[in-house]
Design a protein around this motif. Structure first.
Motif, PDB file in Angstrom:
ATOM      1  N   UNK A  29      94.630  57.936  11.190  1.00 27.88           N
ATOM      2  CA  UNK A  29      93.327  57.933  10.521  1.00 27.88           C
ATOM      3  C   UNK A  29      93.048  59.163   9.673  1.00 27.88           C
ATOM      4  N   UNK A  30      93.933  60.145   9.644  1.00 27.86           N
ATOM      5  CA  UNK A  30      93.671  61.348   8.849  1.00 27.86           C
ATOM      6  C   UNK A  30      94.969  62.082   8.563  1.00 27.86           C
ATOM      7  N   UNK A  31      94.890  63.015   7.621  1.00 26.66           N
ATOM      8  CA  UNK A  31      96.038  63.865   7.331  1.00 26.66           C
ATOM      9  C   UNK A  31      96.379  64.770   8.496  1.00 26.66           C
ATOM     10  N   UNK A  32      95.346  65.279   9.179  1.00 28.33           N
ATOM     11  CA  UNK A  32      95.600  66.127  10.351  1.00 28.33           C
ATOM     12  C   UNK A  32      96.375  65.351  11.401  1.00 28.33           C
ATOM     13  N   UNK A  33      95.968  64.122  11.642  1.00 30.39           N
ATOM     14  CA  UNK A  33      96.665  63.316  12.644  1.00 30.39           C
ATOM     15  C   UNK A  33      98.084  62.996  12.190  1.00 30.39           C
ATOM     16  N   UNK A  34      98.274  62.736  10.907  1.00 29.89           N
ATOM     17  CA  UNK A  34      99.618  62.465  10.385  1.00 29.89           C
ATOM     18  C   UNK A  34     100.531  63.672  10.580  1.00 29.89           C
ATOM     19  N   UNK A  35     100.030  64.858  10.270  1.00 28.63           N
ATOM     20  CA  UNK A  35     100.845  66.060  10.413  1.00 28.63           C
ATOM     21  C   UNK A  35     101.077  66.426  11.867  1.00 28.63           C
ATOM     22  N   UNK A  36     100.081  66.184  12.716  1.00 24.41           N
ATOM     23  CA  UNK A  36     100.250  66.401  14.151  1.00 24.41           C
ATOM     24  C   UNK A  36     101.362  65.494  14.687  1.00 24.41           C
ATOM     25  N   UNK A  60      95.806  70.814   7.879  1.00 26.58           N
ATOM     26  CA  UNK A  60      94.814  70.110   8.682  1.00 26.58           C
ATOM     27  C   UNK A  60      93.966  71.017   9.545  1.00 26.58           C
ATOM     28  N   UNK A  61      92.965  70.405  10.162  1.00 32.36           N
ATOM     29  CA  UNK A  61      92.000  71.141  10.954  1.00 32.36           C
ATOM     30  C   UNK A  61      92.082  70.906  12.445  1.00 32.36           C
ATOM     31  N   UNK A  63      93.917  71.331  16.218  1.00 35.28           N
ATOM     32  CA  UNK A  63      94.463  72.551  16.812  1.00 35.28           C
ATOM     33  C   UNK A  63      95.903  72.797  16.382  1.00 35.28           C
ATOM     34  N   UNK A  64      96.751  71.788  16.465  1.00 37.36           N
ATOM     35  CA  UNK A  64      98.161  72.009  16.119  1.00 37.36           C
ATOM     36  C   UNK A  64      98.355  72.184  14.620  1.00 37.36           C
ATOM     37  N   UNK A  65      97.607  71.452  13.804  1.00 36.98           N
ATOM     38  CA  UNK A  65      97.792  71.592  12.360  1.00 36.98           C
ATOM     39  C   UNK A  65      97.156  72.867  11.829  1.00 36.98           C
ATOM     40  N   UNK A  66      96.160  73.397  12.539  1.00 33.35           N
ATOM     41  CA  UNK A  66      95.598  74.688  12.156  1.00 33.35           C
ATOM     42  C   UNK A  66      96.652  75.775  12.340  1.00 33.35           C
ATOM     43  N   UNK A  72      93.766  81.646   5.481  1.00 36.15           N
ATOM     44  CA  UNK A  72      92.754  82.227   6.350  1.00 36.15           C
ATOM     45  C   UNK A  72      91.402  81.539   6.333  1.00 36.15           C
ATOM     46  N   UNK A  73      91.045  80.925   5.224  1.00 34.83           N
ATOM     47  CA  UNK A  73      89.764  80.228   5.115  1.00 34.83           C
ATOM     48  C   UNK A  73      89.657  79.073   6.107  1.00 34.83           C
ATOM     49  N   UNK A  74      90.793  78.523   6.500  1.00 40.81           N
ATOM     50  CA  UNK A  74      90.812  77.311   7.324  1.00 40.81           C
ATOM     51  C   UNK A  74      91.303  77.576   8.742  1.00 40.81           C
ATOM     52  N   UNK A  75      91.225  78.818   9.196  1.00 36.30           N
ATOM     53  CA  UNK A  75      91.663  79.151  10.551  1.00 36.30           C
ATOM     54  C   UNK A  75      90.495  79.720  11.346  1.00 36.30           C
ATOM     55  N   UNK A  76      90.550  79.546  12.652  1.00 36.22           N
ATOM     56  CA  UNK A  76      89.538  80.081  13.540  1.00 36.22           C
ATOM     57  C   UNK A  76      90.194  81.010  14.550  1.00 36.22           C
TER      58      UNK A  76
END
Length: 171
Positions: A29-36, A60-61, A63-66, A72-76
């Motif tokens: 359902x998302x790019x994050x899920x695809x990359x995960x 992606x956003x 945990x694993x894709x982060x 740096x803008x997209x990391x926590x």
């Protein structure tokens, strides 16, 4: 999870257009899920753990894709990226080898050295956007991906093309 005959028909039609052994579709359902999923599959298929991604990339956003993301803008400020190593961004205009005649060679060699010095010498895979999106629409030097893919395969890894933003198959 939600079986419907049209999804299966679409998967068959898509697989029929793909080259070689690319004959299986797995819808997410998302790019994050695809990359995960790509991370998981690379690790299971190769039996290796470490992966290489690029600096200035976005994957992606979750945990694993982060952890894959090196922007740096997209990391926590949370633990992330175990087994992930970030190579130089092969930016032909603003990168450290911008003034070199053989940029593709230099950037590919950075990946080779990263694998040889920062991993056990074998990796699960290498992931890159075909054209960096969030990182500034960066088009890599000609021949960079070809050389890098050869290096990755020589070290036991698979090559993952993240084309979620660039447009699957259009690049």
């Amino acid at each position: 999870i939600y079986p419907h005959p049209e999804v299966a028909r679409y998967g068959e039609a898509l697989a029929a257009k793909m080259p070689g052994d690319l004959s299986v579709c797995y819808f997410v359902n998302s790019g994050s899920e695809a990359n995960d999923l790509a991370l998981l599959m690379a690790r299971l298929y190769t039996g290796n753990y470490d992966l290489v991604a690029l600096r200035n990339c976005y994957h992606g956003g979750s945990h694993s894709t982060m952890g894959l993301t090196a922007h740096g803008t997209w990391k926590f400020n949370t633990p992330q990226g175990f087994g992930i190593h970030h190579a130089l961004n092969p930016d032909p205009y603003r990168g450290p080898f911008a003034d070199h005649a053989n940029q593709a060679d230099d950037y590919a060699n950075d990946v080779k050295q990263l694998i040889e010095f920062s991993t056990p010498g074998t990796i699960a895979g290498y992931i890159a956007e075909s054209i960096q999106g969030v990182g500034g629409a960066v088009v890599f030097p000609e021949g960079y991906l070809k050389q890098t893919y050869e290096i990755v395969r020589a070290h036991g890894g698979v090559c993952i093309a993240d084309e979620v933003q660039a447009g699957f198959g259009r690049v």
